[in-house]
Design a protein around this motif. Structure first.
Motif, PDB file in Angstrom:
ATOM      1  N   SER A 104      27.451  77.366 100.689  1.00  0.00           N
ATOM      2  CA  SER A 104      27.636  78.753 100.263  1.00  0.00           C
ATOM      3  C   SER A 104      29.026  78.940  99.662  1.00  0.00           C
ATOM      4  CB  SER A 104      27.416  79.711 101.426  1.00  0.00           C
ATOM      5  OG  SER A 104      28.350  79.481 102.442  1.00  0.00           O
ATOM      6  N   PRO A 105      29.081  79.666  98.537  1.00  0.00           N
ATOM      7  CA  PRO A 105      30.371  79.855  97.886  1.00  0.00           C
ATOM      8  C   PRO A 105      31.281  80.764  98.709  1.00  0.00           C
ATOM      9  CG  PRO A 105      28.567  80.803  96.586  1.00  0.00           C
ATOM     10  CD  PRO A 105      27.980  80.237  97.830  1.00  0.00           C
ATOM     11  N   PRO A 106      32.569  80.532  98.706  1.00  0.00           N
ATOM     12  CA  PRO A 106      33.204  79.364  98.109  1.00  0.00           C
ATOM     13  C   PRO A 106      33.031  78.153  99.017  1.00  0.00           C
ATOM     14  CG  PRO A 106      34.855  80.728  99.167  1.00  0.00           C
ATOM     15  CD  PRO A 106      33.546  81.436  99.317  1.00  0.00           C
ATOM     16  N   VAL A 107      32.776  76.990  98.409  1.00  0.00           N
ATOM     17  CA  VAL A 107      32.624  75.760  99.189  1.00  0.00           C
ATOM     18  C   VAL A 107      34.002  75.421  99.742  1.00  0.00           C
ATOM     19  CG1 VAL A 107      32.011  73.324  99.124  1.00  0.00           C
ATOM     20  CG2 VAL A 107      30.667  74.976  97.832  1.00  0.00           C
ATOM     21  N   THR A 108      34.118  75.482 101.050  1.00  0.00           N
ATOM     22  CA  THR A 108      35.405  75.322 101.705  1.00  0.00           C
ATOM     23  C   THR A 108      35.214  74.676 103.062  1.00  0.00           C
ATOM     24  OG1 THR A 108      37.380  76.531 102.402  1.00  0.00           O
ATOM     25  CG2 THR A 108      35.293  77.629 102.731  1.00  0.00           C
ATOM     26  N   VAL A 109      36.289  74.475 103.786  1.00  0.00           N
ATOM     27  CA  VAL A 109      36.200  73.938 105.136  1.00  0.00           C
ATOM     28  C   VAL A 109      35.674  75.032 106.051  1.00  0.00           C
ATOM     29  CG1 VAL A 109      37.492  73.017 107.091  1.00  0.00           C
ATOM     30  CG2 VAL A 109      38.095  72.337 104.768  1.00  0.00           C
ATOM     31  N   TRP A 110      34.638  74.704 106.818  1.00  0.00           N
ATOM     32  CA  TRP A 110      34.094  75.623 107.817  1.00  0.00           C
ATOM     33  C   TRP A 110      34.599  75.155 109.167  1.00  0.00           C
ATOM     34  CZ3 TRP A 110      30.386  79.683 107.849  1.00  0.00           C
ATOM     35  CH2 TRP A 110      30.009  80.113 106.582  1.00  0.00           C
ATOM     36  N   SER A 111      35.295  76.013 109.880  1.00  0.00           N
ATOM     37  CA  SER A 111      35.802  75.648 111.198  1.00  0.00           C
ATOM     38  C   SER A 111      34.628  75.511 112.159  1.00  0.00           C
ATOM     39  CB  SER A 111      36.780  76.703 111.718  1.00  0.00           C
ATOM     40  OG  SER A 111      36.092  77.896 112.031  1.00  0.00           O
ATOM     41  N   TYR A 112      34.861  74.778 113.247  1.00  0.00           N
ATOM     42  CA  TYR A 112      33.833  74.633 114.269  1.00  0.00           C
ATOM     43  C   TYR A 112      33.368  76.010 114.741  1.00  0.00           C
ATOM     44  CZ  TYR A 112      35.754  69.882 114.642  1.00  0.00           C
ATOM     45  OH  TYR A 112      36.197  68.615 114.378  1.00  0.00           O
ATOM     46  N   GLU A 113      34.324  76.901 114.957  1.00  0.00           N
ATOM     47  CA  GLU A 113      34.016  78.233 115.472  1.00  0.00           C
ATOM     48  C   GLU A 113      33.122  79.016 114.529  1.00  0.00           C
ATOM     49  OE1 GLU A 113      37.118  76.984 115.141  1.00  0.00           O
ATOM     50  OE2 GLU A 113      37.844  76.799 117.192  1.00  0.00           O
ATOM     51  N   ARG A 114      33.471  79.012 113.234  1.00  0.00           N
ATOM     52  CA  ARG A 114      32.681  79.762 112.242  1.00  0.00           C
ATOM     53  C   ARG A 114      31.281  79.182 112.101  1.00  0.00           C
ATOM     54  NH1 ARG A 114      35.048  79.510 106.873  1.00  0.00           N
ATOM     55  NH2 ARG A 114      33.344  80.873 106.291  1.00  0.00           N
ATOM     56  N   LEU A 115      31.186  77.854 112.040  1.00  0.00           N
ATOM     57  CA  LEU A 115      29.868  77.230 111.912  1.00  0.00           C
ATOM     58  C   LEU A 115      28.995  77.541 113.117  1.00  0.00           C
ATOM     59  CD1 LEU A 115      30.289  73.677 110.359  1.00  0.00           C
ATOM     60  CD2 LEU A 115      28.822  75.520 109.565  1.00  0.00           C
ATOM     61  N   PHE A 116      29.571  77.406 114.294  1.00  0.00           N
ATOM     62  CA  PHE A 116      28.804  77.646 115.515  1.00  0.00           C
ATOM     63  C   PHE A 116      28.305  79.084 115.560  1.00  0.00           C
ATOM     64  CE2 PHE A 116      27.803  78.102 119.947  1.00  0.00           C
ATOM     65  CZ  PHE A 116      27.307  76.854 120.282  1.00  0.00           C
ATOM     66  N   GLN A 152      31.775  66.013 105.342  1.00  0.00           N
ATOM     67  CA  GLN A 152      33.054  65.391 105.656  1.00  0.00           C
ATOM     68  C   GLN A 152      33.698  66.127 106.831  1.00  0.00           C
ATOM     69  OE1 GLN A 152      35.922  65.840 102.528  1.00  0.00           O
ATOM     70  NE2 GLN A 152      37.124  64.092 103.207  1.00  0.00           N
ATOM     71  N   THR A 153      34.237  65.362 107.771  1.00  0.00           N
ATOM     72  CA  THR A 153      34.948  65.939 108.909  1.00  0.00           C
ATOM     73  C   THR A 153      36.394  66.200 108.532  1.00  0.00           C
ATOM     74  OG1 THR A 153      33.569  64.740 110.484  1.00  0.00           O
ATOM     75  CG2 THR A 153      35.680  65.554 111.299  1.00  0.00           C
ATOM     76  N   VAL A 154      36.863  67.389 108.844  1.00  0.00           N
ATOM     77  CA  VAL A 154      38.281  67.700 108.738  1.00  0.00           C
ATOM     78  C   VAL A 154      38.762  67.708 110.180  1.00  0.00           C
ATOM     79  CG1 VAL A 154      40.007  69.367 107.990  1.00  0.00           C
ATOM     80  CG2 VAL A 154      37.900  69.054 106.663  1.00  0.00           C
ATOM     81  N   ARG A 155      39.378  66.620 110.572  1.00  0.00           N
ATOM     82  CA  ARG A 155      39.708  66.354 111.973  1.00  0.00           C
ATOM     83  C   ARG A 155      40.420  67.527 112.651  1.00  0.00           C
ATOM     84  NH1 ARG A 155      40.474  60.968 114.614  1.00  0.00           N
ATOM     85  NH2 ARG A 155      41.536  61.455 116.559  1.00  0.00           N
ATOM     86  N   GLY A 156      39.843  67.959 113.770  1.00  0.00           N
ATOM     87  CA  GLY A 156      40.429  69.036 114.553  1.00  0.00           C
ATOM     88  C   GLY A 156      40.180  70.421 113.996  1.00  0.00           C
ATOM     89  N   VAL A 157      39.496  70.518 112.850  1.00  0.00           N
ATOM     90  CA  VAL A 157      39.286  71.811 112.204  1.00  0.00           C
ATOM     91  C   VAL A 157      37.811  72.135 112.065  1.00  0.00           C
ATOM     92  CG1 VAL A 157      39.726  73.197 110.135  1.00  0.00           C
ATOM     93  CG2 VAL A 157      41.441  71.567 110.923  1.00  0.00           C
ATOM     94  N   GLY A 158      37.065  71.272 111.359  1.00  0.00           N
ATOM     95  CA  GLY A 158      35.663  71.562 111.113  1.00  0.00           C
ATOM     96  C   GLY A 158      35.053  70.594 110.119  1.00  0.00           C
ATOM     97  N   TYR A 159      34.192  71.135 109.250  1.00  0.00           N
ATOM     98  CA  TYR A 159      33.463  70.311 108.293  1.00  0.00           C
ATOM     99  C   TYR A 159      33.486  70.944 106.912  1.00  0.00           C
ATOM    100  CZ  TYR A 159      31.447  68.173 112.462  1.00  0.00           C
ATOM    101  OH  TYR A 159      31.274  67.532 113.660  1.00  0.00           O
ATOM    102  N   ARG A 160      33.297  70.088 105.901  1.00  0.00           N
ATOM    103  CA  ARG A 160      33.112  70.568 104.533  1.00  0.00           C
ATOM    104  C   ARG A 160      32.147  69.631 103.826  1.00  0.00           C
ATOM    105  NH1 ARG A 160      38.964  69.696 102.796  1.00  0.00           N
ATOM    106  NH2 ARG A 160      39.158  67.466 103.044  1.00  0.00           N
ATOM    107  N   LEU A 161      31.586  70.103 102.741  1.00  0.00           N
ATOM    108  CA  LEU A 161      30.664  69.309 101.951  1.00  0.00           C
ATOM    109  C   LEU A 161      31.441  68.662 100.817  1.00  0.00           C
ATOM    110  CD1 LEU A 161      27.608  68.874 102.172  1.00  0.00           C
ATOM    111  CD2 LEU A 161      27.330  70.528 100.347  1.00  0.00           C
ATOM    112  N   SER A 162      31.161  67.396 100.561  1.00  0.00           N
ATOM    113  CA  SER A 162      31.836  66.704  99.462  1.00  0.00           C
ATOM    114  C   SER A 162      30.863  65.746  98.804  1.00  0.00           C
ATOM    115  CB  SER A 162      33.063  65.949  99.965  1.00  0.00           C
ATOM    116  OG  SER A 162      32.673  64.904 100.824  1.00  0.00           O
ATOM    117  N   ALA A 163      31.175  65.409  97.570  1.00  0.00           N
ATOM    118  CA  ALA A 163      30.377  64.426  96.850  1.00  0.00           C
ATOM    119  C   ALA A 163      30.822  63.042  97.302  1.00  0.00           C
ATOM    120  CB  ALA A 163      30.580  64.582  95.352  1.00  0.00           C
TER     121      ALA A 163
END
Length: 179
Positions: A104-116, A152-163
């Motif tokens: 979902s735009p904007p494609v960005t890092v989603w924190s664990y908290e926001r995703l959950f 992709q894991t952003v260590r200690g923060v969350g996840y993001r989508l990457s090519a």
């Protein structure tokens, strides 16, 4: 809130002996809530209603019901369908919802908290096992796609989508990056 405030001790453990020890050691301290798992806890304490979006909110936690595109990946939330280059992917509801958030735009890092909160609709209590497990299953399915997206894991923060690194300069649309 009116009246005195007091803490509530919460113990979430699948081990009955641990729960019993907590009750024995905290007897008389105050209210103690004992649960075997997070589902039981959520049933006891339903999530508060979402706060109305204010002008300072940068992005919506819930993607709209329409489809979201990320290169050749299409997530159709209304149709409960995810396709890669026109081919449907066999994703579970949870995997589909995770992917919908990540694209979902904007494609960005989603924190664990926001995703959950966005996918499971409950408060994040620090237990990442459910989220990590769902992401692991989603990664396994995305790995089979030629030049497909990666979580992709952003260590200690969350996840993001990457090519994938080998896919046309790393951009989801296949165009080379500007020099």
């Amino acid at each position: 809130m009116s009246g005195p405030e007091f803490p509530i001790v919460v113990c979430v453990s699948s081990d009955a002996t641990v729960r019993q020890r907590v009750v024995q050691r905290l007897d008389g301290v105050g209210p103690v809530v004992i649960c075997a798992d997070l589902a039981q806890l959520r049933a006891m304490f339903p999530a508060p209603p979402p706060e109305p979006a204010g002008p300072s909110d940068d992005h919506d936690e819930r993607p709209t019901a329409r489809s979201a595109n990320w290169g050749d990946l299409v997530v159709d939330r209304a149709g409960h369908l995810v396709t890669w280059r026109g081919t449907p992917l066999g994703l579970t509801r949870t995997e589909r919802e995770l992917l919908a958030r990540l694209v979902s735009p904007p494609v960005t890092v989603w924190s664990y908290e926001r995703l959950f909160a966005s996918v499971w609709g409950g408060a994040y209590l620090g237990d990442t096992a459910i989220l990590h497990s769902a992401v692991k299953r989603l990664r396994r399915k995305l790995r089979t796609l030629v030049d497909g997206p990666q979580v992709q894991t952003v260590r200690g923060v969350g996840y993001r989508l990457s090519a994938p690194p080998e896919a046309a300069g790393g951009r989801p649309d296949g165009r080379p990056r500007p020099a």
